[in-house]
Design a protein around this motif. Structure first.
Motif, short mmCIF file in Angstrom:
data_model
loop_
_atom_site.label_atom_id
_atom_site.label_comp_id
_atom_site.label_asym_id
_atom_site.label_seq_id
_atom_site.Cartn_x
_atom_site.Cartn_y
_atom_site.Cartn_z
N ARG A 28 -7.44 6.35 -1.76
CA ARG A 28 -8.38 7.05 -1.79
C ARG A 28 -9.89 5.99 -1.97
NH1 ARG A 28 -8.46 9.81 -6.55
NH2 ARG A 28 -6.51 8.94 -6.79
N ASN A 29 -9.50 5.10 -2.68
CA ASN A 29 -10.62 4.28 -2.99
C ASN A 29 -11.32 3.31 -1.99
OD1 ASN A 29 -10.55 5.16 -5.77
ND2 ASN A 29 -9.39 3.33 -6.71
N PRO A 30 -10.42 3.04 -0.97
CA PRO A 30 -11.15 2.38 0.14
C PRO A 30 -11.88 2.97 0.97
CG PRO A 30 -8.69 1.45 -0.05
CD PRO A 30 -8.94 2.40 -1.02
N PHE A 31 -11.43 4.30 1.06
CA PHE A 31 -12.41 5.17 1.91
C PHE A 31 -13.45 5.52 1.09
CE2 PHE A 31 -13.16 9.86 2.87
CZ PHE A 31 -13.57 9.76 4.34
N MET A 53 0.84 -0.98 0.03
CA MET A 53 -0.01 -0.06 -0.08
C MET A 53 0.69 1.31 0.08
SD MET A 53 -3.06 1.19 2.51
CE MET A 53 -4.38 0.14 1.84
N GLU A 72 -20.73 2.28 1.02
CA GLU A 72 -21.47 1.21 1.51
C GLU A 72 -21.94 1.47 3.07
OE1 GLU A 72 -19.92 -3.23 3.33
OE2 GLU A 72 -18.87 -2.26 1.65
N GLY A 119 -5.87 2.99 8.02
CA GLY A 119 -5.42 3.44 6.52
C GLY A 119 -5.94 4.70 6.46
N PHE A 120 -7.22 5.27 6.89
CA PHE A 120 -7.57 6.49 6.44
C PHE A 120 -6.72 7.73 6.81
CE2 PHE A 120 -12.02 4.44 6.41
CZ PHE A 120 -11.72 3.66 5.28
N ARG A 126 -10.27 4.33 10.67
CA ARG A 126 -9.30 3.07 10.16
C ARG A 126 -7.98 3.50 10.22
NH1 ARG A 126 -13.11 -0.03 5.76
NH2 ARG A 126 -14.85 -0.34 6.94
N ASP A 174 -5.06 3.62 -4.38
CA ASP A 174 -4.93 2.63 -3.41
C ASP A 174 -5.44 3.13 -2.06
OD1 ASP A 174 -2.45 3.41 -3.36
OD2 ASP A 174 -1.75 1.52 -2.87
N GLU A 226 -15.38 3.54 -0.92
CA GLU A 226 -16.00 2.45 -0.82
C GLU A 226 -16.80 2.18 0.43
OE1 GLU A 226 -12.97 -0.70 -2.10
OE2 GLU A 226 -13.15 0.22 -4.20
N ALA A 227 -15.72 2.60 1.62
CA ALA A 227 -16.34 2.37 2.75
C ALA A 227 -17.54 3.43 2.85
CB ALA A 227 -15.37 2.57 3.84
#
Length: 72
Positions: free
Chosen positions: A14-17, A1, A23, A36-37, A34, A12, A19-20
């Motif tokens: 920005r996208n998880p943030f 990461m 959702e 990672g954020f 989290r 890699d 998506e979270a």
């Protein structure tokens, strides 16, 4: 990461943030400090309008502003 100190964050991070929050929405986003954020803490990229709406931050906010708006 990837890691970020300041400026543009790669997808890699920005996208998880995005998506979270897509959702889980605002209610769950408030509980999503989290690890990672926190890498987005100094990200100057502009958050998409729909994400600003979900997080109740002003349109044109950065990822850093959005992450910082989440309660600790």
């Amino acid at each position: 990461m990837s890691k970020l100190i300041s400026g543009h964050a790669p997808g890699d991070l920005r996208n998880p943030f995005l998506e979270a929050i897509e959702e889980h929405g605002l209610a769950a986003a408030r509980d999503m400090r989290r690890p990672g954020f926190t890498k987005l803490w100094n990200c100057t990229d502009i958050l998409p309008g729909w994400a600003c709406d979900l997080l109740d931050v002003p349109s044109g906010s950065t990822y850093a502003q959005a992450v910082r708006s989440l309660p600790a």
